[in-house]
Structure formats: structure tokens, C-alpha cells
Design a protein around this motif. Structure first.
Motif, short mmCIF file in Angstrom:
data_model
loop_
_atom_site.label_atom_id
_atom_site.label_comp_id
_atom_site.label_asym_id
_atom_site.label_seq_id
_atom_site.Cartn_x
_atom_site.Cartn_y
_atom_site.Cartn_z
N ASN A 309 29.16 56.79 46.09
CA ASN A 309 29.53 56.72 47.50
C ASN A 309 28.96 55.48 48.18
O ASN A 309 29.07 55.31 49.40
N GLY A 310 28.29 54.62 47.37
CA GLY A 310 27.76 53.38 47.90
C GLY A 310 26.33 53.46 48.41
O GLY A 310 25.72 52.44 48.76
N GLN A 311 25.76 54.67 48.44
CA GLN A 311 24.39 54.83 48.93
C GLN A 311 23.38 54.55 47.81
O GLN A 311 23.56 55.00 46.68
N THR A 312 22.33 53.82 48.16
CA THR A 312 21.29 53.54 47.18
C THR A 312 20.40 54.76 46.99
O THR A 312 20.25 55.59 47.89
N THR A 313 19.82 54.87 45.81
CA THR A 313 18.85 55.94 45.54
C THR A 313 17.45 55.45 45.89
O THR A 313 17.22 54.25 46.13
N TYR A 314 16.49 56.38 45.89
CA TYR A 314 15.10 55.99 46.13
C TYR A 314 14.62 55.04 45.04
O TYR A 314 13.76 54.19 45.27
N PHE A 315 15.18 55.20 43.84
CA PHE A 315 14.76 54.34 42.74
C PHE A 315 15.06 52.87 43.04
O PHE A 315 14.29 51.98 42.65
N ALA A 316 16.16 52.62 43.75
CA ALA A 316 16.52 51.24 44.07
C ALA A 316 15.43 50.57 44.91
O ALA A 316 14.99 49.45 44.62
#
Length: 555
Positions: A309-316
Motif C-alpha cells: 500500500n506504499g507505507q513503510t514499515t518500522y524496519f525501514a
């Protein structure tokens, strides 16, 4: 003392080679020097003869005898040196040498225990770093005590240390915070609003909503929900963060840097690192999402950095943050995490390796849960349900010193039972009281001595004869161990070693005090005993300071 004995043994090895008694085997291996479990065996023991047996092709006892025959003792450092068992060498240090070390403790003062082990190496210690979505609880307190103490220990061990708090002010949890506050705000305006279970339930959410209502009135109702939620999220996070900062400062913790996660997005560092790794083939696209090839760098599987959905994860953002740490010039970065984050270690190490940095410069201290007991019954804690005991409440009830010290009485990777009733006790059952009392008791002795006319408590050559008893030497031996304890705590990132040592030192003091009168009718004897007591006080004060605990002069 160990270092000095190490040098004595090395000189003996060199002399034995020069005389032809031993074949050359330079460079000599590290010489392990230990304290024998049985005191009758001496002050120190070494197995170096056994270690050298294979390379020198000689029996260990023959090597040991050769070493002992070349040990010089012109300065009277050793009282005895002999062989034991299959090749152990036992050493007993002369009383004068122990007493001289007591004088060295006084000369070092507040720097006793300091070293240049770190040689100025730049280290960052990041700890607590709780999301600004609710007050700090007792578990955060343990992480704060561990992180702050290890930073202090590393600093006195010669490292250039920076303490950092990573503010998780971006992402889903902050959005949930804003939603929680806005829903409470709407309820306070008289709306009948359903409040979901996945929102933050604590009373503090209602209090923040009430404050916004007082300041803004009902104007947020005229905004779109997205705008109102964003405002509530930022307002609440800033307010909670200031409360966290105040609680931590009261707990004795200050930071050199408060680093915002959102700043990584605002400055483009997250998007830059993703693009950089995409060009290198380290990040790839699959099923509409972007994946990091962490499995190529030691992790168990690849990880998503951007969802479909285009949202970054916390890992990013974690990747960008840790790469940024090394780009700021830190040679070692130490993270203090809750034990439930154990699975994140491999993926962060993989990201560091992929960025071209050495992952050996990345260390994680895991802090296990605190089991809070009240009246013998466990106290349940859940931030989202609002059922938790805050760090502020613990400090109000037991005080900063008891809380900090008790957090450090067990290794951080072991669960800790925190007994509120024990923490409040003014008795030897309470570890921090047990240690602080010794400091206060010695201060009381000194005041009493001053009142009786003993104003000058300093070294006198007569001290060699007065302090030459087994009880005196035993206490001095224990004081001499302090720098080694600091070194081990720094090397292994284990501040509980220092807490253990201070509790043992308190026990040594009480054992000594039961055998020897300190204040006697002999002024010179009293001065020398007080000189020893002042060294005990100095070590306790230095140790407590590193743990962030006060050393009271009266109790």
C-alpha cells in the motif's frame, strides 16, 4: 595488583629464556591470573606454565619451576611464590604492597576505577526509546537504569560516550494515539462515540483530550477527521514526551541527544537508503511490496520495508537510523531493548552489514521483564489497557535510589521480581540501604573522630605496622578488586557486576567492623583505621555514582 603480578611473571619468562632455562616462545600468550577459591593457596594463581607446555614441549611443573627461579623480588612485592598440583603457580602478595595499594586508592580519589581501556573510542548508547504514547512504566525504568549505568561505566573506562533517546514519533502507534485522544475529545464535547479496544485506554488519554478542549474549545469538530487526528497525535506525543523527559531526569537520566524518527522521513534519509539499496539489488520488489534481502546477510528470512500500500514499515526507518548512527562517526553503537525485541537483532545487523559497516560494532543489551509485586500479588501491566504502574508512581513510593539499585541487582537478561515493600525497608534486607548505610556509617565515624579531636586523617608510616593484620589486608584486597570489576562490567556491558560488588563490599565492611575497633584510645591507630574506612567510603561513593545512586552522609 594483577597487572603488577603479570609484569613480574613476564619479566621472569624473559629472564628464563635469556638464561637458557626455557626455549624462546615470543610473543608470550596472555597470562591468566585468578583468585584461588581456597585462600590458603595464596592471593593469586596462574596456569601459564600449563598453557606453555605444548608450545615449549616441556612438563608444566618444569616450566613453572623455571619461571619461579627467575622471579625477582627486590622491592618486596611478593611474600611467597610456589608450585601446586600439575603446574599451577600460587602467589602471596606482601602486606606492604597491599597497604601501598590502599594509599594509591586515596591518591586516585574520584578517579579510582578509571582506565584508558576505551582509548577514546566513540560509543553511542541508545536506551529507553519508548513510544511517546503513554507514561513510562516500571519496565522502562529497568532499561533506563541499565542503559544509563553502562554508559557511565564505559565513560570512566576511557570511551567517548553519547547517550541517546530515539523518539518513535512516526507510524501507526502515533496515529492510534491521535485517534484515541480525538475520540475522547469528541466524547467530552457530548458526542456518543464508540471507543475501540485497540485504542489507548488509560486515563491519561482523557486528561490530554480535556486539556485540548480547554485550549481549543470545540474547534476541532470543524476540521476533517484526518486533520484533527494529526493535531491530537502531535499534541499528545509532545506532551507525553515532556513528561517522559521529566520522569527520566528525576530518575537521574539525562541524554546528550533526543533523536526524532520523523526527522529521518523529513530529511529524506529513509527514502535515500531505500533507493540506494534498490540500486544495489539489496532491496527488491515482490507482490507489490519492497523487500530487503536480509537472508543474504545472516537473517532467517527477507523482510518487508515498504508494504504494497506504499507505507513503510518500522524496519525501514530502523535501517536508516542505524546507518545514520555509524555515519555520525560512532565506532560502536549499543542498543538497550526489551527482551521481546530479540528477533530484531539479526535484521538490524544484516542492514548494517549491507550498508558496508562492520556489524561487530553493533551490540544489543536485552532487558527482561520486571515482575512487580504489591502485597505479594503480581501487578498486571498493559499500556493499551491503561493497567500499569508508572515509573513516576514507583519513584513516589520507593524513591529513585532504591528503584535504580534494585533494577541492577540481577543481570538484565534475567527476569526481575521488584518487591515494593522490600524497596521501602530501612533495613539490611534492602540492598541499597545495606550499601548506603555503610557510607553513612563511615561518615558518622569521621564526625565522631573529629569531635574527639582527631582532625587529620591521612597516611602515616606507622600504618604499615598497624594495618598489617589479616582483617585489614582482607578488606584492602577487596578494595583493590574494584577497578577489575569496572573493567569487566564495561567489557561485558553488565552493570549488575558493580551492584553485586558493592553489596559484597558492604558485607566485607560489616565483617571487618565486627573484628576490629576503628576508634580506639590510641590516636594513631584510630587515624590509620579511619584511613582504611575512608577508602571503603570512597569506593562505595564512586560505585554508587556510576549506578546513579546517591551516597548519603547520614541515614
Amino acid at each position: 595488583m594483577k597487572q603488577r603480578l603479570n609484569e613480574v611473571i613476564r619479566r621472569a619468562l624473559d629472564a628464563a629464556v635469556q638464561s637458557g632455562t626455557l626455549p624462546a616462545a615470543q610473543p608470550w600468550p596472555d597470562i591468566d591470573i585468578d583468585i584461588p577459591k581456597i585462600s590458603a593457596h595464596g592471593d593469586f594463581a596462574s596456569n601459564i606454565a600449563m598453557v606453555l607446555a605444548k608450545s615449549l614441549k616441556m612438563p608444566p611443573r618444569a616450566i613453572g619451576k623455571a619461571i619461579l627461579s627467575h622471579i625477582g623480588n627486590e622491592d618486596g612485592f611478593l611474600a611467597s611464590a610456589d608450585m601446586a598440583g600439575p603446574g599451577f603457580m600460587n602467589f602471596r602478595i606482601a602486606s606492604k604492597a597491599w597497604i601501598d595499594s590502599l594509599r594509591a586508592i586515596h591518591q586516585s580519589g574520584s578517579r579510582y576505577g578509571a582506565s584508558d581501556m576505551g582509548k577514546g573510542k566513540r560509543i553511542q548508547v541508545e536506551f529507553v526509546s519508548s513510544n511517546p504514547t503513554g507514561p513510562l512504566h516500571i519496565g522502562h525504568g529497568r532499561g533506563a537504569a541499565v542503559g544509563d549505568s553502562i554508559a557511565n561505566i564505559l565513560a570512566i573506562s576511557g570511551y567517548d560516550v553519547q547517550k541517546e533517546y530515539y523518539i518513535n514519533d512516526s507510524g501507526r502507534q502515533i496515529q492510534t494515539l491521535g485517534k484515541s485522544v480525538f475520540l475522547r475529545y469528541r466524547q467530552l464535547t457530548g458526542e456518543s462515540v464508540f471507543f475501540p479496544e485497540d485504542c489507548y485506554q488509560g486515563d491519561y488519554i482523557r486528561e490530554i483530550a480535556a486539556e485540548i478542549l480547554r485550549k481549543r474549545g470545540e474547534t476541532l469538530l470543524d476540521e476533517s477527521d484526518d486533520t484533527a487526528v494529526l493535531f491530537c497525535a502531535r499534541y499528545a506525543a509532545a506532551l507525553i514526551l515532556e513528561d517522559m523527559r521529566a520522569d527520566l531526569e528525576r530518575f537521574g537520566v539525562t541524554y546528550d541527544c533526543w533523536f526524532s524518527e520523523q526527522s529521518l522521513y523529513d530529511t529524506g534519509k529513509v527514502s535515500d537508503i531505500i533507493e540506494r539499496f534498490r540500486k544495489q539489488g539489496i532491496i527488491y520488489e515482490k507482490d507489490g511490496a519492497l523487500w530487503f534481502r536480509t537472508s543474504d546477510y545472516g537473517d532467517e528470512k527477507d523482510r518487508v520495508v515498504v508494504r504494497n500500500n506504499g507505507q513503510t514499515t518500522y524496519f525501514a526507518s530502523d535501517i536508516a537510523y542505524h546507518v545514520d548512527k555509524f555515519e555520525r562517526g560512532f565506532e560502536t553503537v549499543i542498543d538497550v531493548w526489551g527482551a521481546d525485541h530479540h528477533g530484531y537483532i539479526a535484521r538490524i545487523a544484516a542492514a548494517i552489514r549491507a550498508s558496508g559497516k562492520d556489524p561487530s560494532g553493533f551490540s544489543v543489551i536485552l532487558v527482561q521483564l520486571v515482575n512487580l509485586l504489591r502485597g505479594g500479588h503480581p501487578v498486571a501491566m498493559s499500556t493499551r489497557a491503561g493497567e500499569f504502574v508508572t515509573l513516576k508512581e514507583v519513584m513516589n513510593e520507593v524513591g529513585k535510589d532504591s528503584a535504580r539499585f534494585l533494577f541492577l541487582t540481577r543481570s538484565s537478561d534475567s527476569p526481575l521480581d521488584f518487591d515494593l515493600e522490600l524497596a521501602k525497608k530501612q533495613s539490611n534486607e534492602n540492598p541499597v540501604f545495606y550499601v548506603q548505610y555503610v557510607h553513612a556509617r563511615i561518615c558518622s565515624m569521621i564526625r565522631k573522630a573529629n569531635d574527639s579531636g582527631i582532625e587529620r586523617i591521612d597516611w602515616d608510616e606507622a600504618g604499615y605496622a598497624i594495618l598489617d593484620t589479616e582483617a585489614d589486608i582482607q578488606l584492602i584486597r577487596f578494595l583493590v578488586r574494584y577497578p577489575e570489576v569496572i573493567g569487566l562490567a564495561a567489557r561485558h556491558l553488565e552493570p549488575h557486576r558493580l551492584a553485586y560488588y558493592l553489596m559484597e563490599l558492604a558485607g566485607q565492611f560489616h565483617a571487618y567492623y565486627n573484628k576490629r575497633r576503628v576508634l580506639t584510645d590510641d590516636v594513631l591507630e584510630s587515624r590509620m583505621r579511619l584511613y582504611l574506612m575512608m577508602a571503603v567510603r570512597l569506593v562505595i561513593r564512586n560505585g554508587l555514582e556510576l549506578l546513579g545512586v546517591a551516597a548519603p552522609e547520614s541515614m
